[in-house]
Motif scaffolding. Structure first.
Motif, PDB file in Angstrom:
ATOM      1  N   GLN A 252     -24.473 -21.987 -21.472  1.00  0.00           N
ATOM      2  CA  GLN A 252     -24.778 -21.546 -20.078  1.00  0.00           C
ATOM      3  C   GLN A 252     -25.617 -22.416 -19.453  1.00  0.00           C
ATOM      4  OE1 GLN A 252     -26.260 -17.589 -20.327  1.00  0.00           O
ATOM      5  NE2 GLN A 252     -28.178 -18.253 -20.516  1.00  0.00           N
TER       6      GLN A 252
ATOM      7  N   LEU B 151     -28.480 -22.396 -15.963  1.00  0.00           N
ATOM      8  CA  LEU B 151     -29.287 -21.827 -14.945  1.00  0.00           C
ATOM      9  C   LEU B 151     -29.285 -22.809 -13.580  1.00  0.00           C
ATOM     10  CD1 LEU B 151     -30.670 -19.146 -14.129  1.00  0.00           C
ATOM     11  CD2 LEU B 151     -32.841 -20.289 -15.017  1.00  0.00           C
TER      12      LEU B 151
ATOM     13  N   GLN C 274     -31.372 -17.504  -8.373  1.00  0.00           N
ATOM     14  CA  GLN C 274     -31.162 -18.313  -9.436  1.00  0.00           C
ATOM     15  C   GLN C 274     -29.843 -17.297 -10.025  1.00  0.00           C
ATOM     16  OE1 GLN C 274     -34.393 -18.178 -12.526  1.00  0.00           O
ATOM     17  NE2 GLN C 274     -35.547 -19.826 -11.250  1.00  0.00           N
TER      18      GLN C 274
ATOM     19  N   THR D 233     -27.008 -17.692 -13.148  1.00  0.00           N
ATOM     20  CA  THR D 233     -26.509 -17.900 -14.631  1.00  0.00           C
ATOM     21  C   THR D 233     -24.857 -17.977 -14.642  1.00  0.00           C
ATOM     22  OG1 THR D 233     -28.228 -16.608 -15.481  1.00  0.00           O
ATOM     23  CG2 THR D 233     -26.486 -17.160 -16.952  1.00  0.00           C
TER      24      THR D 233
ATOM     25  N   THR E 198     -25.641 -11.743 -10.405  1.00  0.00           N
ATOM     26  CA  THR E 198     -26.710 -13.066 -10.669  1.00  0.00           C
ATOM     27  C   THR E 198     -25.797 -13.909 -11.625  1.00  0.00           C
ATOM     28  OG1 THR E 198     -27.956 -11.993 -12.429  1.00  0.00           O
ATOM     29  CG2 THR E 198     -28.797 -11.964 -10.215  1.00  0.00           C
ATOM     30  N   SER E 199     -24.496 -13.662 -11.988  1.00  0.00           N
ATOM     31  CA  SER E 199     -23.948 -14.452 -12.823  1.00  0.00           C
ATOM     32  C   SER E 199     -22.420 -14.762 -12.651  1.00  0.00           C
ATOM     33  CB  SER E 199     -24.262 -14.019 -14.250  1.00  0.00           C
ATOM     34  OG  SER E 199     -23.321 -12.710 -14.524  1.00  0.00           O
TER      35      SER E 199
END
Length: 108
Positions: free
Chosen positions: A35, A37, A45, A47, A71-72
């Protein structure tokens, strides 16, 4: 990609439906085999779960991927953008594409 991929920042990613395909410009903060960031254009932020053959070789990248959560995302492809991007301008582009969808269709 054959289908539209709207441009997102961290805030727009959080509003996107899981499973939808989006594109995000970000600064690589950290990177390992599984992964990355990223710092999105708005400072959030994100991921990114990487594919096994992923190559992030510059400071700034544009990732096309599937939304997994607020957030990903899961990487589908990545474009290395170099080491000097004005993130304020990149964020403004994201905001304008959502403010004026008739002028900036998704994926433009």
């Amino acid at each position: 990609m054959d289908r539209p991929t709207p441009r997102v920042n961290g805030a727009k990613l959080a509003q996107s439906s899981p499973g939808s395909t989006v594109r995000l410009i970000g600064k690589v903060i950290s990177l390992d085999a599984e992964q990355a960031l990223l710092e999105a254009a708005d400072g959030a932020q994100v991921t990114v779960k990487l594919m096994h053959d992923s190559v992030l070789s510059s400071t700034f990248v544009e990732v096309i991927g599937k939304v997994q959560s607020e957030t990903s995302m899961q990487e589908l492809s990545t474009l290395n953008l170099g080491d000097n991007i004005d993130m304020e301008v990149a964020n403004k582009v994201v905001e304008l594409t959502h403010q004026y969808p008739d002028v900036f269709p998704p994926g433009a």
